[in-house]
Write a protein that holds these residues in place. Structure first.
Motif, mmCIF file in Angstrom:
data_model
loop_
_atom_site.group_PDB
_atom_site.id
_atom_site.type_symbol
_atom_site.label_atom_id
_atom_site.label_comp_id
_atom_site.label_asym_id
_atom_site.label_seq_id
_atom_site.Cartn_x
_atom_site.Cartn_y
_atom_site.Cartn_z
ATOM 1 N N VAL A 200 -19.872 24.083 -52.305
ATOM 2 C CA VAL A 200 -20.273 23.576 -51.121
ATOM 3 C C VAL A 200 -19.085 23.358 -49.883
ATOM 4 O O VAL A 200 -18.137 22.673 -50.269
ATOM 5 C CB VAL A 200 -21.065 22.001 -50.959
ATOM 6 C CG1 VAL A 200 -21.933 21.889 -49.399
ATOM 7 C CG2 VAL A 200 -22.360 22.206 -51.979
ATOM 8 N N GLU A 201 -19.278 24.015 -48.784
ATOM 9 C CA GLU A 201 -18.216 24.078 -48.082
ATOM 10 C C GLU A 201 -18.582 23.612 -46.617
ATOM 11 O O GLU A 201 -19.784 24.424 -46.217
ATOM 12 C CB GLU A 201 -17.166 25.153 -47.828
ATOM 13 C CG GLU A 201 -16.071 25.257 -47.253
ATOM 14 C CD GLU A 201 -15.394 26.657 -47.219
ATOM 15 O OE1 GLU A 201 -14.144 26.697 -46.994
ATOM 16 O OE2 GLU A 201 -15.838 27.444 -48.159
ATOM 17 N N VAL A 202 -18.032 23.057 -45.595
ATOM 18 C CA VAL A 202 -18.448 22.624 -44.208
ATOM 19 C C VAL A 202 -18.564 23.993 -43.618
ATOM 20 O O VAL A 202 -17.818 24.897 -43.483
ATOM 21 C CB VAL A 202 -17.526 21.772 -43.674
ATOM 22 C CG1 VAL A 202 -17.921 21.654 -41.979
ATOM 23 C CG2 VAL A 202 -17.149 20.603 -44.359
ATOM 24 N N GLY A 203 -19.884 24.093 -42.834
ATOM 25 C CA GLY A 203 -20.098 25.180 -41.946
ATOM 26 C C GLY A 203 -20.475 26.312 -42.787
ATOM 27 O O GLY A 203 -20.802 27.530 -42.034
ATOM 28 N N ARG A 204 -20.576 26.401 -44.096
ATOM 29 C CA ARG A 204 -21.032 27.697 -44.739
ATOM 30 C C ARG A 204 -22.173 27.487 -45.757
ATOM 31 O O ARG A 204 -22.299 26.321 -46.201
ATOM 32 C CB ARG A 204 -19.845 28.158 -45.632
ATOM 33 C CG ARG A 204 -18.617 28.740 -44.563
ATOM 34 C CD ARG A 204 -17.542 29.578 -45.331
ATOM 35 N NE ARG A 204 -16.554 30.146 -44.313
ATOM 36 C CZ ARG A 204 -15.384 30.707 -45.070
ATOM 37 N NH1 ARG A 204 -15.258 31.052 -46.376
ATOM 38 N NH2 ARG A 204 -14.321 31.188 -44.224
#
Length: 617
Positions: free
Chosen positions: A390-394
């Motif tokens: 999990v990555e911010v904005g993706r």
């Protein structure tokens, strides 16, 4: 089909009509006396939940290749009243009163309700002994037995249904179940794990039964059949060859056991709602399929007959069965977000954890930060275990490409590898993959990791530490013979590379010890007096500077706050944001920040009743 909603506009019309009506055709909403504005907002949310649940109620079991392919009958769902957060429903012997755990000022208390009217009353108020978890009725319906739990069980208590002070019945026990002669079946922590015990309040006699209850259950793993001769439990008999948990029936007088529901593999997680039917012939439990929750029955007589009653799209936490065939359920939702917190500046970066990645296993749920600011989450996708990055904005993406299931525990090994689990029980193995691209570089064969509880990796990447059955082991990442180290529940590696920090959960409570990897005397990690540790501790709980991230379990709060402990200054600092949310799996990333998840709590009581003429037994 003629009544099926066509689009979102139709749904809005249905909601508007429901908000201005005293009842709906499919769900009856019964609430306590609250303000009009709160009522309107809450009813809108509840109607939406009702639509979601109703969608699940009529999903049949015809596609499940189980022993019983009988098409699902129809059931009617009814939303009951109670506090904003209500849990653990237990219906009285006469079917007229529902006991439950009500959230009152961030602490659970015992409450009772008249399901027909929605009127409810809180019976307890003590905030110093821990949270109420499991509740059961006396056979005559005049009093309730319940447990209070902090980091470990504090005891079994009782309170009159008509009101009065709660009274301690037995210390260091949980999950009470009442037998016809007035004795209780309870669970106590033993050297072998949670164990079933029979207790007579009048004489204080205690008999230990040869049944080990599954570790870490959020709710009771034991229920007594109405005749009182036997009980069902999730776990295993003492001395069982397999370490896997199954459904067993135990004779409470002789201690003899037999396994039931042999035809299916019971999914072990920290939330296993279970009950017995009023006729005493069957066991009722949740058998998940992906994101769906099938409420099924298994025969007490040991046959492999399994029957699906109905299917839910929301998560049930507790089940109970009424004499009229109704099933009482608390349906819960845990909105969650990832928090990256700087203890130096006090700044916190937050982003939502996608709903598809959340699991019911909030106790064992850990997010593991990678050096590139991504976090790893072990979850289930399309019914299969999978580790997602999990990555911010993706969008979340699979971390490792493999045909096998992947899952937790997860731990960093050195600076550029991650250890995790691949395969399914009983053929699971510890695997290694690179942090940069998730490329699998090997598996450790020949290591017994059935029901593995924890993983950690050495600083230099040469060793993997793991916990199975309450014992800490070490094995080289290159393969080889495992080496037994010591007893423990969870593990972290000290940044000095020489020591392990081990969490031990015992009858007296959880505590930390420092153990040399190469062998030698262990030392206790002393904490400020009154600090109650939770059972959650992870591979990255110890930071680069030696500070320890802890999840706490205060006696006066149902929610789990988190804190930072500095062994050098003996200072414990609370992490903000845990007043009305569980702060889970606090651990350090490579930048020296704390990364954790924050979980809110929503839970409501439901009654599911078979349509007239249906045999629900």
């Amino acid at each position: 089909a003629a009544r099926r909603l066509r689009d979102a506009a139709d749904i809005r019309i249905e909601i508007d009509e429901a908000m201005t009506s005293d009842a709906t055709s499919s769900v009856t909403i019964l609430t306590a006396s609250i303000s009009r504005r709160t009522t309107i907002v809450r009813r809108a949310a509840l109607v939406m939940l009702a639509i979601i649940v109703s969608a699940g109620l009529f999903i049949g079991g015809s596609r499940w290749a189980g022993p019983d392919q009988t098409p699902n009958p129809q059931w009617r769902g009814e939303l009951l009243g109670g506090s904003t957060v209500a849990m653990s429903p237990r219906i009285s012997p006469d079917g007229q009163t529902l006991a439950f755990a009500a959230m009152v000022q961030n602490q659970t208390q015992v409450a009772v309700m008249k399901p027909q009217s929605g009127n409810w009353t809180v019976l307890t108020s003590d905030r110093t002994r821990g949270a109420v978890s499991d509740i059961t009725w006396s056979r005559d319906g005049t009093k309730l037995f319940f447990d209070r739990i902090v980091d470990v069980p504090k005891g079994i208590f009782t309170v009159p249904v008509l009101g009065g002070e709660e009274r301690l019945v037995l210390e260091d026990a949980m999950a009470p179940e009442v037998l016809p002669d007035g004795s209780l079946l309870v669970t106590r922590i033993s050297a072998n794990g949670p164990q079933l015990v029979r207790f007579w309040p009048d004489t204080q006699k205690v008999t230990v039964l040869p049944a080990l209850i599954a570790r870490g259950l959020l709710t009771s793993g034991v229920h007594v059949f109405p005749d009182g001769r036997e009980a069902v439990f999730i776990g295993k008999p003492v001395g069982a060859e397999s370490s896997r948990d199954h459904l067993y029936v135990i004779d409470v007088s002789t201690g003899s056991t037999r396994r039931i529901a042999n035809g299916i593999s019971i999914p072990h997680n920290w939330n296993f709602p279970m009950a017995v039917t009023a006729d005493g012939n069957s066991v009722l439990f949740d058998f998940p399929a992906g994101n769906l929750h099938r409420i099924v029955t298994a025969r007490r007589n040991g046959s492999d007959e399994i029957r699906i009653l109905f299917t839910l799209t929301s998560t049930p936490a507790t089940l109970d069965a009424g004499s009229d065939g109704s099933v009482y359920v608390d349906l819960s939702d845990r909105p969650a977000e990832v928090v990256r917190y700087s203890s130096a500046s006090g700044d916190a970066e937050r982003f939502p954890l996608p709903n598809a990645l959340r699991t019911e296993d909030t106790v064992n749920f850990r997010i593991v930060p990678l050096p590139d600011r991504r976090v790893l989450v072990a979850t289930r996708v399309a019914g299969r275990g999978q580790i997602m990055a999990v990555e911010v904005g993706r969008d979340a993406v699979p971390f490792v490409a493999t045909d096998q299931e992947s899952g937790g525990p997860i731990a960093m090994v050195g600076r550029d590898h991650v250890a995790f689990m691949v395969g399914t029980i009983p053929n699971q193995a510890i695997a290694l993959a690179t942090t940069a691209d998730g490329r699998m570089t090997g598996q450790l064969k020949g290591v017994d990791v059935t029901n593995i509880e924890a993983l950690a990796g050495s600083i230099d990447g040469s060793t993997i530490f793991y916990v199975v059955g309450g014992v800490v082991w070490a094995v080289p990442t290159s393969g080889g013979e495992p080496r037994k180290i010591t007893a423990g529940s969870q593990i972290a590696v000290d940044p000095n590379g020489r020591d392990l920090i081990i969490l031990r959960t015992q009858t007296a409570g959880s505590r930390l010890v420092r153990v040399p990897v190469a062998g030698g005397a262990e030392q206790p990690v002393l904490l400020p007096q009154g600090t109650a540790l939770g059972p959650e501790f992870g591979s990255n709980s110890v930071g680069p500077d030696g500070r320890i991230a802890l999840r706490l379990t205060p006696k006066d709060n149902w929610f789990w706050p988190a804190a930072i402990f500095d062994p050098r200054s003996f200072r414990l600092t609370m992490i903000p944001g845990g007043d009305a949310a569980d702060l889970q799996s606090p651990g350090w990333d490579s930048e020296g920040r704390l990364v954790m998840s924050s979980w809110l709590m929503r839970s409501s009581l439901w009654r599911f009743s078979p349509i007239a003429g249906l045999d629900a037994k």
